[in-house]
Design a protein around this motif. Structure first.
Motif, PDB file in Angstrom:
ATOM      1  N   ARG A  85      54.294  -4.576  11.492  1.00  0.00           N
ATOM      2  CA  ARG A  85      53.942  -4.823  10.083  1.00  0.00           C
ATOM      3  C   ARG A  85      52.462  -4.543   9.858  1.00  0.00           C
ATOM      4  NH1 ARG A  85      56.793  -9.806  10.117  1.00  0.00           N
ATOM      5  NH2 ARG A  85      54.785 -10.856  10.008  1.00  0.00           N
ATOM      6  N   ALA A  86      51.634  -4.964  10.815  1.00  0.00           N
ATOM      7  CA  ALA A  86      50.188  -4.728  10.699  1.00  0.00           C
ATOM      8  C   ALA A  86      49.886  -3.232  10.726  1.00  0.00           C
ATOM      9  CB  ALA A  86      49.450  -5.446  11.815  1.00  0.00           C
ATOM     10  N   ARG A  87      50.528  -2.502  11.625  1.00  0.00           N
ATOM     11  CA  ARG A  87      50.301  -1.053  11.688  1.00  0.00           C
ATOM     12  C   ARG A  87      50.852  -0.359  10.448  1.00  0.00           C
ATOM     13  NH1 ARG A  87      51.177   2.044  17.142  1.00  0.00           N
ATOM     14  NH2 ARG A  87      50.904   3.736  15.664  1.00  0.00           N
ATOM     15  N   HIS A  88      51.909  -0.879   9.884  1.00  0.00           N
ATOM     16  CA  HIS A  88      52.472  -0.323   8.651  1.00  0.00           C
ATOM     17  C   HIS A  88      51.462  -0.473   7.508  1.00  0.00           C
ATOM     18  CE1 HIS A  88      55.749   1.066   6.141  1.00  0.00           C
ATOM     19  NE2 HIS A  88      55.627   0.020   5.352  1.00  0.00           N
ATOM     20  N   THR A  89      50.791  -1.610   7.460  1.00  0.00           N
ATOM     21  CA  THR A  89      49.744  -1.825   6.463  1.00  0.00           C
ATOM     22  C   THR A  89      48.589  -0.863   6.701  1.00  0.00           C
ATOM     23  OG1 THR A  89      50.355  -4.144   6.208  1.00  0.00           O
ATOM     24  CG2 THR A  89      48.120  -3.532   5.545  1.00  0.00           C
ATOM     25  N   GLU A  90      48.208  -0.663   7.953  1.00  0.00           N
ATOM     26  CA  GLU A  90      47.146   0.292   8.280  1.00  0.00           C
ATOM     27  C   GLU A  90      47.529   1.701   7.830  1.00  0.00           C
ATOM     28  OE1 GLU A  90      46.331   0.016  12.453  1.00  0.00           O
ATOM     29  OE2 GLU A  90      45.686  -2.067  12.301  1.00  0.00           O
ATOM     30  N   LYS A  91      48.803   2.044   7.961  1.00  0.00           N
ATOM     31  CA  LYS A  91      49.284   3.349   7.529  1.00  0.00           C
ATOM     32  C   LYS A  91      49.030   3.524   6.041  1.00  0.00           C
ATOM     33  CE  LYS A  91      53.655   4.114   6.539  1.00  0.00           C
ATOM     34  NZ  LYS A  91      55.107   4.332   6.611  1.00  0.00           N
ATOM     35  N   HIS A  92      49.329   2.504   5.266  1.00  0.00           N
ATOM     36  CA  HIS A  92      49.122   2.612   3.831  1.00  0.00           C
ATOM     37  C   HIS A  92      47.639   2.657   3.478  1.00  0.00           C
ATOM     38  CE1 HIS A  92      53.418   1.285   2.564  1.00  0.00           C
ATOM     39  NE2 HIS A  92      53.380   2.425   3.209  1.00  0.00           N
ATOM     40  N   LEU A  93      46.815   1.998   4.247  1.00  0.00           N
ATOM     41  CA  LEU A  93      45.370   2.108   4.017  1.00  0.00           C
ATOM     42  C   LEU A  93      44.892   3.525   4.299  1.00  0.00           C
ATOM     43  CD1 LEU A  93      44.145  -1.304   5.455  1.00  0.00           C
ATOM     44  CD2 LEU A  93      44.415  -0.646   3.051  1.00  0.00           C
ATOM     45  N   ALA A  94      45.485   4.177   5.303  1.00  0.00           N
ATOM     46  CA  ALA A  94      45.166   5.585   5.570  1.00  0.00           C
ATOM     47  C   ALA A  94      45.617   6.461   4.404  1.00  0.00           C
ATOM     48  CB  ALA A  94      45.819   6.044   6.879  1.00  0.00           C
ATOM     49  N   TRP A  95      46.776   6.167   3.851  1.00  0.00           N
ATOM     50  CA  TRP A  95      47.243   6.917   2.679  1.00  0.00           C
ATOM     51  C   TRP A  95      46.290   6.739   1.508  1.00  0.00           C
ATOM     52  CZ3 TRP A  95      53.256   6.426   1.832  1.00  0.00           C
ATOM     53  CH2 TRP A  95      53.932   6.901   2.969  1.00  0.00           C
ATOM     54  N   MET A  96      45.756   5.533   1.350  1.00  0.00           N
ATOM     55  CA  MET A  96      44.819   5.261   0.255  1.00  0.00           C
ATOM     56  C   MET A  96      43.651   6.240   0.270  1.00  0.00           C
ATOM     57  SD  MET A  96      45.359   2.247  -1.663  1.00  0.00           S
ATOM     58  CE  MET A  96      43.740   1.607  -2.001  1.00  0.00           C
ATOM     59  N   LEU A 112      44.952   9.402  -1.374  1.00  0.00           N
ATOM     60  CA  LEU A 112      45.559   9.277  -2.700  1.00  0.00           C
ATOM     61  C   LEU A 112      44.550   8.853  -3.767  1.00  0.00           C
ATOM     62  CD1 LEU A 112      48.957   7.521  -1.801  1.00  0.00           C
ATOM     63  CD2 LEU A 112      48.449   9.972  -1.922  1.00  0.00           C
ATOM     64  N   VAL A 113      43.663   7.938  -3.418  1.00  0.00           N
ATOM     65  CA  VAL A 113      42.708   7.409  -4.401  1.00  0.00           C
ATOM     66  C   VAL A 113      41.851   8.509  -5.031  1.00  0.00           C
ATOM     67  CG1 VAL A 113      40.645   5.954  -4.668  1.00  0.00           C
ATOM     68  CG2 VAL A 113      42.699   5.035  -3.577  1.00  0.00           C
ATOM     69  N   PRO A 114      41.307   9.460  -4.261  1.00  0.00           N
ATOM     70  CA  PRO A 114      40.502  10.503  -4.920  1.00  0.00           C
ATOM     71  C   PRO A 114      41.283  11.301  -5.965  1.00  0.00           C
ATOM     72  CG  PRO A 114      40.090  10.518  -2.560  1.00  0.00           C
ATOM     73  CD  PRO A 114      41.256   9.585  -2.803  1.00  0.00           C
ATOM     74  N   LEU A 115      42.565  11.548  -5.711  1.00  0.00           N
ATOM     75  CA  LEU A 115      43.381  12.268  -6.687  1.00  0.00           C
ATOM     76  C   LEU A 115      43.552  11.452  -7.966  1.00  0.00           C
ATOM     77  CD1 LEU A 115      46.210  13.607  -4.336  1.00  0.00           C
ATOM     78  CD2 LEU A 115      44.310  14.920  -5.308  1.00  0.00           C
ATOM     79  N   ILE A 116      43.812  10.158  -7.776  1.00  0.00           N
ATOM     80  CA  ILE A 116      43.986   9.276  -8.932  1.00  0.00           C
ATOM     81  C   ILE A 116      42.678   9.154  -9.705  1.00  0.00           C
ATOM     82  CG2 ILE A 116      44.530   6.912  -9.664  1.00  0.00           C
ATOM     83  CD1 ILE A 116      46.962   8.602  -8.735  1.00  0.00           C
ATOM     84  N   ALA A 117      41.575   8.988  -9.006  1.00  0.00           N
ATOM     85  CA  ALA A 117      40.269   8.865  -9.667  1.00  0.00           C
ATOM     86  C   ALA A 117      39.955  10.112 -10.484  1.00  0.00           C
ATOM     87  CB  ALA A 117      39.179   8.607  -8.629  1.00  0.00           C
ATOM     88  N   GLU A 123      50.873  13.003   4.095  1.00  0.00           N
ATOM     89  CA  GLU A 123      50.486  14.312   3.557  1.00  0.00           C
ATOM     90  C   GLU A 123      51.498  14.837   2.528  1.00  0.00           C
ATOM     91  OE1 GLU A 123      48.438  17.645   2.549  1.00  0.00           O
ATOM     92  OE2 GLU A 123      47.720  15.776   3.455  1.00  0.00           O
ATOM     93  N   PRO A 124      52.810  14.742   2.793  1.00  0.00           N
ATOM     94  CA  PRO A 124      53.755  15.144   1.737  1.00  0.00           C
ATOM     95  C   PRO A 124      53.621  14.292   0.464  1.00  0.00           C
ATOM     96  CG  PRO A 124      54.881  15.032   3.851  1.00  0.00           C
ATOM     97  CD  PRO A 124      53.505  14.464   4.056  1.00  0.00           C
ATOM     98  N   VAL A 125      53.308  13.017   0.629  1.00  0.00           N
ATOM     99  CA  VAL A 125      53.090  12.154  -0.542  1.00  0.00           C
ATOM    100  C   VAL A 125      51.870  12.645  -1.311  1.00  0.00           C
ATOM    101  CG1 VAL A 125      52.435   9.816  -1.278  1.00  0.00           C
ATOM    102  CG2 VAL A 125      54.251  10.133   0.427  1.00  0.00           C
ATOM    103  N   ARG A 126      50.795  12.963  -0.590  1.00  0.00           N
ATOM    104  CA  ARG A 126      49.575  13.459  -1.238  1.00  0.00           C
ATOM    105  C   ARG A 126      49.844  14.761  -1.999  1.00  0.00           C
ATOM    106  NH1 ARG A 126      46.215  17.142  -1.459  1.00  0.00           N
ATOM    107  NH2 ARG A 126      47.210  18.282   0.227  1.00  0.00           N
ATOM    108  N   ARG A 127      50.553  15.685  -1.355  1.00  0.00           N
ATOM    109  CA  ARG A 127      50.856  16.966  -2.007  1.00  0.00           C
ATOM    110  C   ARG A 127      51.696  16.762  -3.276  1.00  0.00           C
ATOM    111  NH1 ARG A 127      51.865  18.837   3.286  1.00  0.00           N
ATOM    112  NH2 ARG A 127      54.101  18.731   2.877  1.00  0.00           N
ATOM    113  N   ALA A 185      42.863   0.138  -7.364  1.00  0.00           N
ATOM    114  CA  ALA A 185      43.785  -0.917  -7.813  1.00  0.00           C
ATOM    115  C   ALA A 185      45.159  -0.346  -8.139  1.00  0.00           C
ATOM    116  CB  ALA A 185      43.191  -1.635  -9.030  1.00  0.00           C
ATOM    117  N   VAL A 186      45.198   0.746  -8.869  1.00  0.00           N
ATOM    118  CA  VAL A 186      46.474   1.333  -9.271  1.00  0.00           C
ATOM    119  C   VAL A 186      47.217   1.890  -8.056  1.00  0.00           C
ATOM    120  CG1 VAL A 186      47.493   3.245 -10.585  1.00  0.00           C
ATOM    121  CG2 VAL A 186      45.756   1.795 -11.632  1.00  0.00           C
ATOM    122  N   THR A 187      46.486   2.530  -7.156  1.00  0.00           N
ATOM    123  CA  THR A 187      47.123   3.100  -5.961  1.00  0.00           C
ATOM    124  C   THR A 187      47.672   1.997  -5.071  1.00  0.00           C
ATOM    125  OG1 THR A 187      45.617   4.990  -6.069  1.00  0.00           O
ATOM    126  CG2 THR A 187      46.798   4.654  -3.998  1.00  0.00           C
TER     127      THR A 187
END
Length: 194
Positions: free
Chosen positions: A116-127, A130-135, A65-69, A151-153
């Motif tokens: 590591r797998a859960r860390h990847t899942e975390k980034h997918l949750a961030w996507m 984040l993606v709607p803001l970038i789009a 959430e802080p990253v999104r803001r 792709a960029v995100t």
């Protein structure tokens, strides 16, 4: 007051657990050992954490959430790629506020396949946030916008992962900020259109 006390105990448990995970290994460290090290019962441990993995990773949106803001704010005045780098500043600030703890936590994540797998899942949750803001910030044709935003995100998240892995590889000798900036320079999309 009660919440502050709860947060303090939770932090004490997490700090002790991270050290134990780093020194003994994640799988080799038991909840009983963690609880004993901070003077609580194993049952009390589960009042603070649903699982051992949550000590290291927890709720993905606590940091997402802080990253999104920050990204939303940065997109008002910066091109997309620079705004994405700026968006990760809250993560950099965590690393810089306690580099030893960050180094230990990332070493545990990298060395434990389930984490590591859960860390990847975390980034997918961030996507997803984040993606709607970038789009919205991109001016490419609508048919390409979502694809290019994803792709960029994802490329930016790869920079974050690459730099944190390098932070561990170099045993914290190079600041996380320097490594992240370098990764963003190396992987900057050549044809990014805002």
């Amino acid at each position: 007051m009660r919440q502050r006390t709860r947060d303090a105990v939770r932090q004490q448990i997490a700090d002790a657990a991270i050290v134990m995970f780093d020194e003994q290994g994640f799988e080799e460290t038991t909840v009983d050992q963690i609880a004993a090290s901070v003077g609580i019962s194993p049952r009390s441990f589960f009042r603070y954490f649903a699982a051992k993995e949550d000590v290291v990773l927890g709720d993905p949106m606590v940091h997402g959430e802080p990253v999104r803001r920050r990204l939303a704010s940065s997109l008002e005045s910066m091109p997309v790629w620079e705004a994405l780098r700026s968006g990760f500043e809250p993560v950099v600030e965590i690393f810089e506020s306690d580099p030893d703890r960050s180094l230990r936590a990332m070493r545990v994540i990298i060395s434990t396949p389930s984490l590591r797998a859960r860390h990847t899942e975390k980034h997918l949750a961030w996507m997803t946030v984040l993606v709607p803001l970038i789009a919205d910030a991109m001016t490419v044709p609508e048919t390409e916008r979502q694809y290019q935003a994803r792709a960029v995100t994802l490329c930016a998240l790869t920079c974050l992962d690459l730099s944190t892995a390098e932070f561990v590889h170099r045993d914290g000798a190079v600041r996380a900020r320097v490594l992240l900036d370098e990764a963003f320079r190396l992987l900057k999309p050549a044809t990014l259109v805002n």
